[in-house]
Design an enzyme around this catalytic site. Structure first.
Site, PDB file in Angstrom:
ATOM      1  N   PRO A 141       0.802  -1.236   0.000  1.00 58.45           N
ATOM      2  CA  PRO A 141       0.000   0.000   0.000  1.00 58.45           C
ATOM      3  C   PRO A 141       0.828   1.277   0.000  1.00 58.45           C
ATOM      4  O   PRO A 141       0.511   2.230  -0.721  1.00 58.45           O
ATOM      5  CB  PRO A 141      -0.830  -0.126   1.288  1.00 58.45           C
ATOM      6  N   HIS A 142       1.886   1.298   0.786  1.00 61.62           N
ATOM      7  CA  HIS A 142       2.701   2.511   0.884  1.00 61.62           C
ATOM      8  C   HIS A 142       3.462   2.777  -0.413  1.00 61.62           C
ATOM      9  O   HIS A 142       3.789   3.924  -0.727  1.00 61.62           O
ATOM     10  CB  HIS A 142       3.680   2.394   2.050  1.00 61.62           C
TER      11      HIS A 142
END
Length: 271
Positions: A107-108
């Site tokens: 996600p990051h």
């Protein structure tokens, strides 16, 4: 075995297992990829790239290895064949989301690639669901949350959870934040990493009303119990999906209001 040791933070033991697996079967692509992931996490990017490329040479259709290789190349600013890499990565993500699989893009890291906002949120949601699945195995009952300020003598209790209370940009930026709160707020800081004996750690410890070291509390359920007993009203996730995060704690919802400070969505209904 190596994956279990890595999950337990026994990195030398995991490396030994992966290396042993490769010595037994040099064509074991997953072992090369797992070893590369440890190299990547420890900052040994050139070695990680070598191992990811070996894994892909042994198994061409290996989404996790490919997406991690792409991220390593981003780290060292290698933009050769950039457009082709982005096309393939976006295709991998789209197919995984369509098939309801856990995306190979973290996600990051999703913000680094030409993905849509809906795709980025879906990636975070899949990882958030994974956290929920993990804590479901604990079979814990929902916590009783404070409904007013009576348990805290009229003060709002705010808790900050982070693995970066030390010599890290997070502490560089927020080391004085606990002290900026008014007398109507009681500040709790929950550290997910051991004391690095730096001035940044000391500053946060001094500014907060309560500083709790959870680094030795490896069970996320027990860590959530500690936070719940403190009757926190607002719990702030300082990590999001960055290194050292323990989002499983938030999936257990030890506080009635939970928010993420990080610059990407946690993708979970509890935050």
């Amino acid at each position: 075995m190596g994956n279990t040791l890595k999950e337990m933070q026994d990195i030398p033991g995991a490396v030994e297992c992966y290396s042993r697996a490769i010595s037994i079967n040099p064509a074991f692509a997953d072992a090369h990829s797992n070893l590369a992931s440890i190299d990547k996490d420890s900052g040994n990017i050139p070695e990680a790239i070598t191992n990811y490329r070996m894994a892909l040479k042994l198994k061409a259709e290996f989404p996790d290895a490919y997406c991690n290789l792409v991220h390593c190349l981003q780290i060292i600013c290698d933009y050769s064949d950039y457009e082709a890499r982005m096309r393939r990565l976006c295709q991998i993500v789209a197919e995984q989301l369509e098939k309801n699989r856990l995306p190979s893009v973290h996600p990051h890291h999703s913000m680094l690639y030409p993905l849509t906002h809906d795709q980025r949120r879906s990636i975070a949601a899949r990882h958030g669901n994974l956290c929920s699945d993990r804590v479901a195995l604990l079979h814990k009952r929902p916590y009783n949350h404070p409904h007013d300020l009576s348990v805290s003598n009229g003060r709002l209790r705010v808790g900050y959870v982070s693995s970066d209370f030390g010599n890290h940009p997070t502490s560089h930026l927020m080391q004085s934040v606990p002290g900026f709160h008014t007398d109507r707020v009681e500040v709790f800081c929950y550290a997910l990493s051991p004391d690095d004996n730096t001035m940044f750690r000391r500053k946060v410890m001094h500014e907060a009303h309560h500083f709790v070291d959870l680094s030795q509390t490896q069970c996320n359920g027990k860590a959530a119990d500690i936070i719940s007993r403190d009757n926190i009203h607002i719990l702030v996730n300082m990590n999001g999906y960055t290194k050292g995060a323990r989002n499983e704690i938030f999936a257990l919802r030890p506080a009635p209001i939970q928010v993420s400070r990080a610059c990407c969505s946690c993708g979970h209904s509890s935050v």
